[in-house]
Design an enzyme around this catalytic site. Structure first.
Site, PDB file in Angstrom:
ATOM      1  N   TYR A 125       0.690  -1.041   0.136  1.00  0.00           N
ATOM      2  CA  TYR A 125       0.069   0.056   0.035  1.00  0.00           C
ATOM      3  C   TYR A 125       0.853   1.142   0.001  1.00  0.00           C
ATOM      4  O   TYR A 125       0.353   2.305   0.077  1.00  0.00           O
ATOM      5  CB  TYR A 125      -1.045  -0.188   1.280  1.00  0.00           C
ATOM      6  CG  TYR A 125      -2.167  -0.627   0.979  1.00  0.00           C
ATOM      7  CD1 TYR A 125      -2.340  -1.986   0.984  1.00  0.00           C
ATOM      8  CD2 TYR A 125      -3.193  -0.167   1.056  1.00  0.00           C
ATOM      9  CE1 TYR A 125      -3.466  -2.591   0.730  1.00  0.00           C
ATOM     10  CE2 TYR A 125      -4.514  -0.608   0.760  1.00  0.00           C
ATOM     11  CZ  TYR A 125      -4.492  -2.097   0.617  1.00  0.00           C
ATOM     12  OH  TYR A 125      -5.847  -2.660   0.614  1.00  0.00           O
ATOM     13  N   ASP A 226      -2.445 -17.738   4.283  1.00  0.00           N
ATOM     14  CA  ASP A 226      -3.516 -18.711   3.684  1.00  0.00           C
ATOM     15  C   ASP A 226      -4.081 -19.635   4.629  1.00  0.00           C
ATOM     16  O   ASP A 226      -5.508 -19.732   4.701  1.00  0.00           O
ATOM     17  CB  ASP A 226      -2.803 -19.312   2.240  1.00  0.00           C
ATOM     18  CG  ASP A 226      -1.657 -19.864   2.543  1.00  0.00           C
ATOM     19  OD1 ASP A 226      -0.897 -19.545   3.810  1.00  0.00           O
ATOM     20  OD2 ASP A 226      -0.817 -20.538   1.566  1.00  0.00           O
ATOM     21  N   ASP A 250      -6.049  -5.906   5.106  1.00  0.00           N
ATOM     22  CA  ASP A 250      -7.242  -5.301   4.439  1.00  0.00           C
ATOM     23  C   ASP A 250      -8.063  -6.599   4.120  1.00  0.00           C
ATOM     24  O   ASP A 250      -9.346  -6.621   4.096  1.00  0.00           O
ATOM     25  CB  ASP A 250      -6.599  -4.808   3.273  1.00  0.00           C
ATOM     26  CG  ASP A 250      -7.805  -4.160   2.376  1.00  0.00           C
ATOM     27  OD1 ASP A 250      -8.720  -3.710   2.787  1.00  0.00           O
ATOM     28  OD2 ASP A 250      -7.592  -4.050   0.929  1.00  0.00           O
TER      29      ASP A 250
END
Ligand code: NAI
Length: 363
Positions: A125, A226, A250
């Site tokens: 980001y 994951d 996020d």
């Protein structure tokens, strides 16, 4: 009783409608609150030439606490997201997103109580990017080849992922301090350090070092991102506080929001050393703006986080209890939730009727 002055940024779209609902509910909770209204977004663009006028930032800096409705970010106009601008201006390095299931909302999971602590300033980001074919991309590809670090094809667009000791340390420490202050038991650091050894690996190394300082007080574990997603869906009760770099934070926080009823129910906060800005996770919902049917729960729950932050714990509990009672009775819920629970929005409450019910449930 202490009086609090808080900056209120109503935003646009459904922002003003839900902000009004929120101020009514907070007012009814008994706290002495002064709202300093500061308009930002599309509506002030013509007058000030910017969606985020200086006085808005100055007001937040002065009051140290703000609550904000959503602001529309038009696509392709060069209009910078005011959320990003506020985060940068005020160095709001923590994005706090609790996911708490409330019975009666049709949430997929009951009894989920997870807190996401997301790093808010770096990672992918950071916005350091090189377009395909640009001079920067070419030079970077050249450097990578020269360093024998791999091959970047000439048709690659490149985004850089910086993870620093500084930002990792302050976010992990914040997560542990939050856990201590809020009677939490475990912090899970989420990463992909097996693949990204020097960015996520660094985050993990720092997390382990900070965790050691809290040994015996707060438990610590780390998980690959994951596996975390699968674990959340299969065994949500294994999780307590999660601390994550920006991008994973996020994505995983949307997953946990979905587990407890979706965007209409998801509160959040952006917190820095000096200031905190509370806001719902959802956007300005232009499709239902002005109709008086938006669900104000997320901004009201954001307000309860704000009340805790201000030390007004009793008022916060009063509001949360009232929200729970309204959903448990199922009589005055807005269309989004009614549709989830019964399959139809027929007979749903308006924003105002829902708010009346919450206020009445506090008495
Ligand atoms: P959105 O969250 O505004 O809407 C997605 C869907 O959820 C829509 O169908 C909407 O009607 C529904 N929805 C959202 N909040 C609701 C509520 N409180 N009650 C009932 N239904 C609700 O996402 P979208 O459409 O992608 O974004 C719209 C605008 O909001 C964009 O300009 C975006 O940039 C901006 N945005 C602003 C944010 C902020 O200021 N914090 C955060 C996210 C988006």
């Amino acid at each position: 009783m202490a009086q609090h002055t808080v900056t209120l940024i109503p935003g646009d779209g459904i922002g003003p409608e839900i902000a009004q609902a929120m101020t009514r509910v907070v007012g009814a909770s008994g706290v002495d609150m002064v709202w300093e209204v500061a308009e930002a977004g599309l509506g002030v663009m013509d007058e000030y030439g910017t969606p985020l006028p200086r006085y808005v930032v100055d007001s937040v800096r002065k009051n140290k606490v703000a609550i904000k409705g959503p602001v529309t970010t038009p696509v392709g106009t060069g209009f910078r997201s005011i959320n990003v601008a506020l985060r940068k201006e005020l160095d709001l390095y923590v994005n706090l997103r609790p996911a708490l299931s409330i019975p009666g909302t049709g949430a997929r999971y009951e009894d989920v109580d997870i807190v996401i602590v997301r790093e808010n300033t770096e990672d992918l980001y950071a916005g350091i990017e090189f377009a395909k074919g640009s001079r920067g991309a070419q030079r970077l590809a050249h450097l990578v080849a020269e360093e024998d670090a791999g091959i970047i094809r000439p048709d690659a667009g490149i985004s850089i992922k910086p993870i620093t000791v500084t930002a990792s340390e302050r976010i992990v420490r914040w997560a542990f301090e939050y856990a201590l202050a809020n009677d939490r038991h475990k912090v899970t650091a989420v990463h992909k350090a097996n693949i990204m050894k020097f960015s996520d690996g660094l985050f993990l190394e720092v997390a382990r070092r900070v965790a050691a300082e809290y040994e015996g007080r707060i438990a610590f574990e780390d998980r690959i991102v994951d596996a975390t997603c699968m674990g959340l869906v299969l065994y949500p009760h294994d999780f307590d506080v999660l601390v994550l770099p920006n991008l994973y934070g996020d994505i995983v926080s949307d997953l946990t929001a979905g587990m407890v009823g979706g965007l209409g129910m998801a509160p959040g906060a952006n917190i820095g050393r000096d200031c905190a800005v509370f806001e719902a996770v959802h956007g300005s919902a232009p499709d239902i703006a002005g109709k008086g049917i938006a669900n104000p729960t997320a901004i009201i729950l954001s307000a309860t986080m704000m009340l805790h932050h201000l030390g007004e714990h009793e008022a916060a509990e009063r509001v949360t209890g009232a929200i729970r009672r309204v959903y448990a009775s199922g009589e005055h819920v807005t269309g989004d939730i009614k549709r989830t629970v019964t399959g139809s929005a027929a007979g749903a409450a308006t924003t105002r009727e829902f708010t009346d019910a919450v206020v009445a449930a506090m008495r």
